[in-house]
Design a protein around this motif. Sequence first.
Motif, mmCIF file in Angstrom:
data_model
loop_
_atom_site.group_PDB
_atom_site.id
_atom_site.type_symbol
_atom_site.label_atom_id
_atom_site.label_comp_id
_atom_site.label_asym_id
_atom_site.label_seq_id
_atom_site.Cartn_x
_atom_site.Cartn_y
_atom_site.Cartn_z
ATOM 1 N N GLU A 22 0.866 -1.182 0.000
ATOM 2 C CA GLU A 22 0.000 0.000 0.000
ATOM 3 C C GLU A 22 0.896 1.223 0.000
ATOM 4 O OE1 GLU A 22 -3.392 -0.175 2.718
ATOM 5 O OE2 GLU A 22 -3.422 2.022 2.667
ATOM 6 N N CYS A 23 0.769 2.017 -1.058
ATOM 7 C CA CYS A 23 1.764 3.061 -1.254
ATOM 8 C C CYS A 23 1.618 4.235 -0.304
ATOM 9 C CB CYS A 23 1.747 3.547 -2.689
ATOM 10 S SG CYS A 23 3.076 4.706 -2.988
ATOM 11 N N GLY A 24 0.428 4.747 -0.178
ATOM 12 C CA GLY A 24 0.256 5.915 0.689
ATOM 13 C C GLY A 24 0.434 7.251 -0.013
ATOM 14 N N CYS A 25 0.736 7.238 -1.310
ATOM 15 C CA CYS A 25 0.791 8.509 -2.036
ATOM 16 C C CYS A 25 -0.644 8.975 -2.303
ATOM 17 C CB CYS A 25 1.584 8.376 -3.331
ATOM 18 S SG CYS A 25 0.812 7.332 -4.586
ATOM 19 N N SER A 26 -0.827 10.274 -2.560
ATOM 20 C CA SER A 26 -2.184 10.793 -2.781
ATOM 21 C C SER A 26 -2.125 12.150 -3.464
ATOM 22 C CB SER A 26 -2.920 10.943 -1.443
ATOM 23 O OG SER A 26 -2.258 11.918 -0.661
ATOM 24 N N THR A 72 4.666 11.575 -11.179
ATOM 25 C CA THR A 72 4.462 10.131 -11.127
ATOM 26 C C THR A 72 5.121 9.588 -9.866
ATOM 27 O OG1 THR A 72 4.468 10.033 -13.527
ATOM 28 C CG2 THR A 72 4.777 7.958 -12.359
ATOM 29 N N CYS A 73 4.362 8.820 -9.100
ATOM 30 C CA CYS A 73 4.897 8.262 -7.854
ATOM 31 C C CYS A 73 5.986 7.234 -8.169
ATOM 32 C CB CYS A 73 3.777 7.609 -7.048
ATOM 33 S SG CYS A 73 4.383 6.778 -5.576
ATOM 34 N N ASP A 74 7.146 7.395 -7.534
ATOM 35 C CA ASP A 74 8.266 6.473 -7.762
ATOM 36 C C ASP A 74 7.978 5.070 -7.251
ATOM 37 O OD1 ASP A 74 9.940 8.268 -8.990
ATOM 38 O OD2 ASP A 74 10.794 8.986 -7.110
ATOM 39 N N PHE A 75 7.070 4.958 -6.316
ATOM 40 C CA PHE A 75 6.819 3.658 -5.702
ATOM 41 C C PHE A 75 5.772 2.838 -6.456
ATOM 42 C CE2 PHE A 75 8.697 5.940 -2.160
ATOM 43 C CZ PHE A 75 9.518 4.982 -1.602
ATOM 44 N N CYS A 76 4.689 3.504 -6.884
ATOM 45 C CA CYS A 76 3.576 2.722 -7.424
ATOM 46 C C CYS A 76 3.161 3.159 -8.826
ATOM 47 C CB CYS A 76 2.377 2.796 -6.484
ATOM 48 S SG CYS A 76 1.619 4.420 -6.430
ATOM 49 N N ASN A 77 3.887 4.142 -9.395
ATOM 50 C CA ASN A 77 3.615 4.627 -10.749
ATOM 51 C C ASN A 77 2.294 5.346 -10.912
ATOM 52 O OD1 ASN A 77 6.004 3.824 -11.814
ATOM 53 N ND2 ASN A 77 5.232 1.921 -12.679
ATOM 54 N N THR A 78 1.607 5.646 -9.826
ATOM 55 C CA THR A 78 0.366 6.412 -9.958
ATOM 56 C C THR A 78 0.711 7.783 -10.517
ATOM 57 O OG1 THR A 78 -0.619 5.250 -8.121
ATOM 58 C CG2 THR A 78 -1.653 7.321 -8.734
ATOM 59 N N HIS A 79 -0.136 8.209 -11.465
ATOM 60 C CA HIS A 79 0.137 9.429 -12.201
ATOM 61 C C HIS A 79 -0.773 10.538 -11.696
ATOM 62 C CE1 HIS A 79 1.988 11.259 -15.627
ATOM 63 N NE2 HIS A 79 0.828 11.762 -15.995
HETATM 64 ZN ZN ZN Z 1 2.449 5.784 -4.874
#
Ligand code: ZN
Length: 289
Positions: free
Chosen positions: A225-229, A258-265
């Motif tokens: 679970e990345c936690g980026c938002s 782009t999140c380095d951990f999960c690639n969410t854009h």
């Molecule tokens: Zn992320």
Amino acid sequence: MDKLHRFLIDDANVRGEWVQLDKAWQALTDCADYPAPVRQMLGEAFAAVALLSATIKYKGTLVIQVNGGNPLSMLVVQATSEGKMRGMARWSDDIDVEATVPNLFGKEATLVITVEPEEGQGERYQSIVGLEGNTLAECLTAYFEQSEQLKTRLELAVGETSVAGLMVQRLPGTAEDEDGWNRTRMLAETVKTDELLTLDVETLLHRLFHEENLRLYDAEALGFECGCSQKKVDDMLIGLGRKEAQETLREQGKIEVTCDFCNTHYQVDEIDLERIFSETVIEGNDSIH
Ligand SMILES: [Zn+2]
């Protein structure tokens, strides 16, 4: 299922942990096309951070990071006390070596272990040590001896679709019991990679420690679970400042993160930017920090 078990070997004054990660590991490796040696090292680190995070005594996040290596320039894995995990690595092209610490990180890299407590949950802790060992497990063993004065042994395994780990550690304050520690450590060292990856916890611990009086605790669940938002992207832009953010937007037409951990854009346009900064003003200056 991704889970961690703690156990206790009373007679030997030793505590232990076992972890197997399947879905979380696949989620992590889906995010980037890691070359085999990087994947191996990242997998070892991912199993290790799960084991280490279970030793935190309060709510928080444990981070293992290796900085400044060559050709593997950065590796970071994190696990919270609630079992949320993520990780990533950066490398230069053309890695075709055996996945040892000296091969991948060279001589200049440092190992940084950080415990970030949740608010109101105790002090932030950080330890920076050199990488002493051929494997990550050896480096972490050296870290425990140096920084924590705790005899520890880690076994880490990386397979096609899962990673696993086993840790035994002498209970604090029982330094006089050399026999119990040595016996347990040697038994732990006999574990094989495929046993770690394929056996369930009961079978594995029975195979290794069947002559010991062992207490196995209930499973604890773990997951990627990345936690980026969007909120964190907004906060980053607020940190950058309105003027800077507007300039970037003018130059590039839109701001993309782009999140380095999960690639969410994440994408921010002019209207978003107005929203972000007008909300900041309404909330007042305190919210900027
Ligand atoms: Zn992320």
